[in-house]
Design a protein around this motif. Structure first.
Motif, PDB file in Angstrom:
ATOM      1  N   THR A 319      -0.856  38.738  -7.557  1.00 61.13           N
ATOM      2  CA  THR A 319      -0.429  38.176  -6.279  1.00 61.13           C
ATOM      3  C   THR A 319      -1.398  38.616  -5.209  1.00 61.13           C
ATOM      4  OG1 THR A 319       1.894  38.300  -6.980  1.00 61.13           O
ATOM      5  CG2 THR A 319       1.469  37.985  -4.632  1.00 61.13           C
ATOM      6  N   TYR A 320      -1.933  37.641  -4.458  1.00 64.03           N
ATOM      7  CA  TYR A 320      -2.891  37.942  -3.395  1.00 64.03           C
ATOM      8  C   TYR A 320      -2.280  37.568  -2.058  1.00 64.03           C
ATOM      9  CZ  TYR A 320      -7.206  38.026  -0.679  1.00 64.03           C
ATOM     10  OH  TYR A 320      -8.154  38.304   0.256  1.00 64.03           O
ATOM     11  N   PHE A 321      -2.118  38.561  -1.182  1.00 61.18           N
ATOM     12  CA  PHE A 321      -1.565  38.344   0.153  1.00 61.18           C
ATOM     13  C   PHE A 321      -2.725  38.039   1.107  1.00 61.18           C
ATOM     14  CE2 PHE A 321       1.175  41.123  -2.272  1.00 61.18           C
ATOM     15  CZ  PHE A 321       2.443  40.605  -2.045  1.00 61.18           C
ATOM     16  N   TYR A 322      -3.068  36.745   1.172  1.00 59.60           N
ATOM     17  CA  TYR A 322      -4.208  36.322   1.982  1.00 59.60           C
ATOM     18  C   TYR A 322      -3.998  36.680   3.445  1.00 59.60           C
ATOM     19  CZ  TYR A 322      -7.667  33.233   4.134  1.00 59.60           C
ATOM     20  OH  TYR A 322      -8.704  32.738   4.872  1.00 59.60           O
ATOM     21  N   SER A 323      -2.772  36.491   3.924  1.00 60.42           N
ATOM     22  CA  SER A 323      -2.388  36.864   5.284  1.00 60.42           C
ATOM     23  C   SER A 323      -0.883  37.066   5.295  1.00 60.42           C
ATOM     24  CB  SER A 323      -2.804  35.783   6.292  1.00 60.42           C
ATOM     25  OG  SER A 323      -2.040  34.600   6.097  1.00 60.42           O
ATOM     26  N   ASP A 324      -0.335  37.351   6.474  1.00 60.58           N
ATOM     27  CA  ASP A 324       1.114  37.519   6.549  1.00 60.58           C
ATOM     28  C   ASP A 324       1.854  36.191   6.421  1.00 60.58           C
ATOM     29  OD1 ASP A 324       0.237  36.491   8.918  1.00 60.58           O
ATOM     30  OD2 ASP A 324       1.444  37.808  10.200  1.00 60.58           O
ATOM     31  N   LYS A 325       1.116  35.084   6.357  1.00 60.89           N
ATOM     32  CA  LYS A 325       1.727  33.759   6.226  1.00 60.89           C
ATOM     33  C   LYS A 325       1.372  33.050   4.929  1.00 60.89           C
ATOM     34  CE  LYS A 325       1.733  32.909  11.258  1.00 60.89           C
ATOM     35  NZ  LYS A 325       3.191  33.027  11.409  1.00 60.89           N
ATOM     36  N   VAL A 326       0.343  33.485   4.234  1.00 64.56           N
ATOM     37  CA  VAL A 326      -0.149  32.792   3.043  1.00 64.56           C
ATOM     38  C   VAL A 326      -0.212  33.767   1.862  1.00 64.56           C
ATOM     39  CG1 VAL A 326      -2.033  31.486   2.004  1.00 64.56           C
ATOM     40  CG2 VAL A 326      -1.494  31.182   4.434  1.00 64.56           C
ATOM     41  N   ILE A 327       0.421  33.366   0.737  1.00 69.31           N
ATOM     42  CA  ILE A 327       0.441  34.181  -0.472  1.00 69.31           C
ATOM     43  C   ILE A 327       0.022  33.309  -1.654  1.00 69.31           C
ATOM     44  CG2 ILE A 327       1.848  35.594  -2.018  1.00 69.31           C
ATOM     45  CD1 ILE A 327       3.717  36.125   0.324  1.00 69.31           C
ATOM     46  N   LEU A 328      -0.880  33.828  -2.477  1.00 69.73           N
ATOM     47  CA  LEU A 328      -1.334  33.147  -3.681  1.00 69.73           C
ATOM     48  C   LEU A 328      -0.858  33.917  -4.909  1.00 69.73           C
ATOM     49  CD1 LEU A 328      -5.032  32.489  -2.576  1.00 69.73           C
ATOM     50  CD2 LEU A 328      -3.161  30.838  -2.544  1.00 69.73           C
ATOM     51  N   GLY A 329      -0.422  33.194  -5.935  1.00 71.66           N
ATOM     52  CA  GLY A 329       0.058  33.845  -7.146  1.00 71.66           C
ATOM     53  C   GLY A 329      -0.448  33.161  -8.397  1.00 71.66           C
ATOM     54  N   LEU A 330      -0.714  33.946  -9.434  1.00 75.86           N
ATOM     55  CA  LEU A 330      -1.164  33.421 -10.715  1.00 75.86           C
ATOM     56  C   LEU A 330      -0.512  34.245 -11.822  1.00 75.86           C
ATOM     57  CD1 LEU A 330      -3.071  31.351 -12.106  1.00 75.86           C
ATOM     58  CD2 LEU A 330      -4.804  33.159 -12.154  1.00 75.86           C
ATOM     59  N   ASN A 331       0.056  33.569 -12.828  1.00 76.02           N
ATOM     60  CA  ASN A 331       0.737  34.275 -13.902  1.00 76.02           C
ATOM     61  C   ASN A 331       0.460  33.581 -15.235  1.00 76.02           C
ATOM     62  OD1 ASN A 331       3.011  36.358 -14.598  1.00 76.02           O
ATOM     63  ND2 ASN A 331       3.611  34.474 -15.646  1.00 76.02           N
ATOM     64  N   ALA A 332       0.200  34.374 -16.271  1.00 73.29           N
ATOM     65  CA  ALA A 332      -0.038  33.850 -17.614  1.00 73.29           C
ATOM     66  C   ALA A 332       0.918  34.526 -18.592  1.00 73.29           C
ATOM     67  CB  ALA A 332      -1.485  34.088 -18.035  1.00 73.29           C
ATOM     68  N   ARG A 333       1.390  33.753 -19.578  1.00 73.11           N
ATOM     69  CA  ARG A 333       2.344  34.275 -20.560  1.00 73.11           C
ATOM     70  C   ARG A 333       1.978  33.801 -21.957  1.00 73.11           C
ATOM     71  NH1 ARG A 333       7.931  35.624 -21.517  1.00 73.11           N
ATOM     72  NH2 ARG A 333       8.786  34.456 -23.300  1.00 73.11           N
ATOM     73  N   LEU A 334       2.035  34.713 -22.912  1.00 71.34           N
ATOM     74  CA  LEU A 334       1.872  34.402 -24.325  1.00 71.34           C
ATOM     75  C   LEU A 334       3.071  34.982 -25.063  1.00 71.34           C
ATOM     76  CD1 LEU A 334      -1.908  35.282 -24.933  1.00 71.34           C
ATOM     77  CD2 LEU A 334      -0.901  32.992 -24.843  1.00 71.34           C
ATOM     78  N   SER A 335       3.615  34.224 -26.016  1.00 72.45           N
ATOM     79  CA  SER A 335       4.774  34.734 -26.743  1.00 72.45           C
ATOM     80  C   SER A 335       4.817  34.174 -28.153  1.00 72.45           C
ATOM     81  CB  SER A 335       6.075  34.404 -26.004  1.00 72.45           C
ATOM     82  OG  SER A 335       6.335  33.014 -26.044  1.00 72.45           O
ATOM     83  N   GLN A 336       5.492  34.913 -29.003  1.00 70.44           N
ATOM     84  CA  GLN A 336       5.778  34.467 -30.364  1.00 70.44           C
ATOM     85  C   GLN A 336       7.268  34.652 -30.612  1.00 70.44           C
ATOM     86  OE1 GLN A 336       3.214  35.457 -33.806  1.00 70.44           O
ATOM     87  NE2 GLN A 336       5.046  36.336 -34.751  1.00 70.44           N
ATOM     88  N   ARG A 337       7.921  33.601 -31.075  1.00 70.09           N
ATOM     89  CA  ARG A 337       9.362  33.616 -31.314  1.00 70.09           C
ATOM     90  C   ARG A 337       9.627  33.408 -32.799  1.00 70.09           C
ATOM     91  NH1 ARG A 337      13.593  29.273 -28.676  1.00 70.09           N
ATOM     92  NH2 ARG A 337      15.558  30.399 -29.067  1.00 70.09           N
ATOM     93  N   ASP A 338      10.179  34.446 -33.447  1.00 70.12           N
ATOM     94  CA  ASP A 338      10.491  34.392 -34.866  1.00 70.12           C
ATOM     95  C   ASP A 338      11.991  34.192 -35.052  1.00 70.12           C
ATOM     96  OD1 ASP A 338       7.906  35.297 -36.413  1.00 70.12           O
ATOM     97  OD2 ASP A 338       8.076  36.622 -34.672  1.00 70.12           O
ATOM     98  N   PHE A 339      12.343  33.275 -35.941  1.00 74.81           N
ATOM     99  CA  PHE A 339      13.744  32.982 -36.236  1.00 74.81           C
ATOM    100  C   PHE A 339      14.097  33.610 -37.586  1.00 74.81           C
ATOM    101  CE2 PHE A 339      12.310  29.982 -33.203  1.00 74.81           C
ATOM    102  CZ  PHE A 339      13.403  29.636 -32.427  1.00 74.81           C
ATOM    103  N   ASP A 340      15.164  34.418 -37.588  1.00 71.25           N
ATOM    104  CA  ASP A 340      15.509  35.165 -38.791  1.00 71.25           C
ATOM    105  C   ASP A 340      17.006  35.064 -39.054  1.00 71.25           C
ATOM    106  OD1 ASP A 340      15.123  36.695 -41.021  1.00 71.25           O
ATOM    107  OD2 ASP A 340      14.115  38.338 -39.965  1.00 71.25           O
ATOM    108  N   GLY A 341      17.436  35.604 -40.200  1.00 73.87           N
ATOM    109  CA  GLY A 341      18.845  35.557 -40.570  1.00 73.87           C
ATOM    110  C   GLY A 341      19.218  34.228 -41.203  1.00 73.87           C
TER     111      GLY A 341
END
Length: 404
Positions: A319-341
């Protein structure tokens, strides 16, 4: 029953953004705003989203535009040692083409943070939320509204503000408007107990236990062993939580838990698993904040090829707080979902690989008015036995938020 959907996808134009976001600002600027510490506050927002693959399909993708209107009121007041917080929100969802998904709801939460003395404190809270169950797991192209309800009582005894004894009860309820056996309707009651130790540095160490008893809202079909959908379960969970204050610029929190569930009639569905998370936040500079989150989550998913799923994920954000009025955000996610039972060994294992990247720009021209433009690109790839679950999706949305 079948539905026919229009397939063309239109990117948002400058005219769309202006009509949905900029024009309301000129109207809102003429209103009188309440101070942020006022006991009673009102809020309103409008969100317009473009979804390139609404039904999460690997082919014949259907795009749509969704407009969400939200209006709410919040009451926040302290009386001596007592603190009351109430949030009520009306939400209205409108789909441009898939209008059979339109719905509105009143969601609320309320909490009484009570204190009989400075040493004996606790919380009584309730929450109810209605939302549309997405199509990543629910594969039938009909409207399924999920209602989640939570009622919590928690008490803490801490005579020296160093160690605490914790005890409480939690009632949970989940209800679908359509039949969805993988995540079926249920009621559960839990007895919660534990201890916490607070260090002078601000670090805290908590050990908690949860003993749950749940009942599914479906009849037992003992004649169909192939499905083995039970009508009740008992569950024990033990967890250790650590909040570590490394410095004024960083936080480290972690949770490690062991969960064990036993079903009332079909032991073939019994399971146990480890879960938890590790999260680290760091303020690199006065304007740049970074975060990393490693997690393992366990969730019920009852089919012939599974009883539960384990999702291992990593989230990295900045998160980059460019100013008190402007905020930039970037987020990345990787996941693995295993089904069991698995109940039926004839079915192959299912494994999902998911990835997404999300960017957001928030502009707050006035203290009580905010404008957010965000876009997320996500995809999920399952093993070959479940290729119908593959999808690639892009969602772009614009939100105007007003607080009075």
């Amino acid at each position: 029953m079948s539905y026919h959907f229009q397939q063309n996808f239109q990117k948002p134009s400058f005219t769309h953004i202006f009509l949905y976001c900029v024009c309301p600002l000129f109207f809102f600027c003429k209103l009188t705003y309440a101070d942020e510490f006022d006991s009673l506050q009102y809020s309103a927002s409008a969100n317009h989203a473009w979804d390139s693959n609404l039904f999460r399909s690997s082919n014949n993708e259907t795009s749509d535009q969704i407009t969400t209107y939200k209006a709410g009121v919040r009451f926040d007041k302290k009386y001596s040692l007592q603190h009351f917080v109430i949030d009520v929100n009306y939400v209205d969802y409108k789909y441009q083409k898939s209008d059979f998904l339109n719905f509105d709801a009143i969601n609320y939460s309320a909490a009484w943070q009570w204190a009989l003395s400075p040493a004996l404190t606790g919380t009584i809270s309730t929450r109810k939320n209605k939302s549309l169950l997405g199509f990543a797991d629910f594969r039938t192209l009909i409207q399924n509204i999920r209602t989640d309800e939570y009622n919590i009582f928690r008490a803490e005894y801490s005579p020296y503000k160093v160690w605490s004894l914790i005890v409480g009860f939690t009632d949970t309820s989940l209800k679908n408007s359509q039949t969805f056996n993988a995540q079926n309707d249920y009621d559960a009651t839990a007895f919660d107990y534990g201890v916490r130790y607070n260090f002078v540095s601000g670090t805290s160490f908590t050990m908690l236990g949860h003993k749950r008893n749940g009942n599914f809202k479906r009849s037992l079909n003992a004649s169909n062993i192939a499905l083995s959908f039970d009508n009740g379960f008992n569950e024990d969970e033990f967890e250790v939580d650590v909040l570590f204050k490394a410095s004024a610029k960083s936080n480290l929190s972690s949770k490690l838990a062991y969960l064990s569930r036993e079903y009332d009639n079909f032991s073939v569905r019994d399971y146990d698993a480890w879960l938890g998370n590790l999260k680290y936040d760091l303020l690199l500079t006065g304007k740049l904040k970074t975060s990393m989150d490693l997690s393992r989550a366990v969730g019920t998913f009852e089919t012939q090829y599974s009883t539960y799923s384990i999702t291992d994920a990593v989230n990295i954000g900045a998160t980059y707080f460019y100013s008190d009025k402007v905020i930039l955000g970037l987020n990345a996610r990787l996941s693995q979902r295993d089904f069991d039972g698995r109940v039926n060994p004839a079915f192959p294992n299912r494994v999902d690989h998911e990835q997404s990247i999300n960017g957001a720009l928030t502009w707050q021209p006035l203290r009580n008015i905010g404008l957010t433009l965000s876009s997320i690109k996500s995809s999920r790839n399952a093993n070959s036995g479940y290729d119908a679950f593959d999808f690639d999706d892009v969602t772009t949305s614009v939100t105007v938020d007003l607080k009075i």
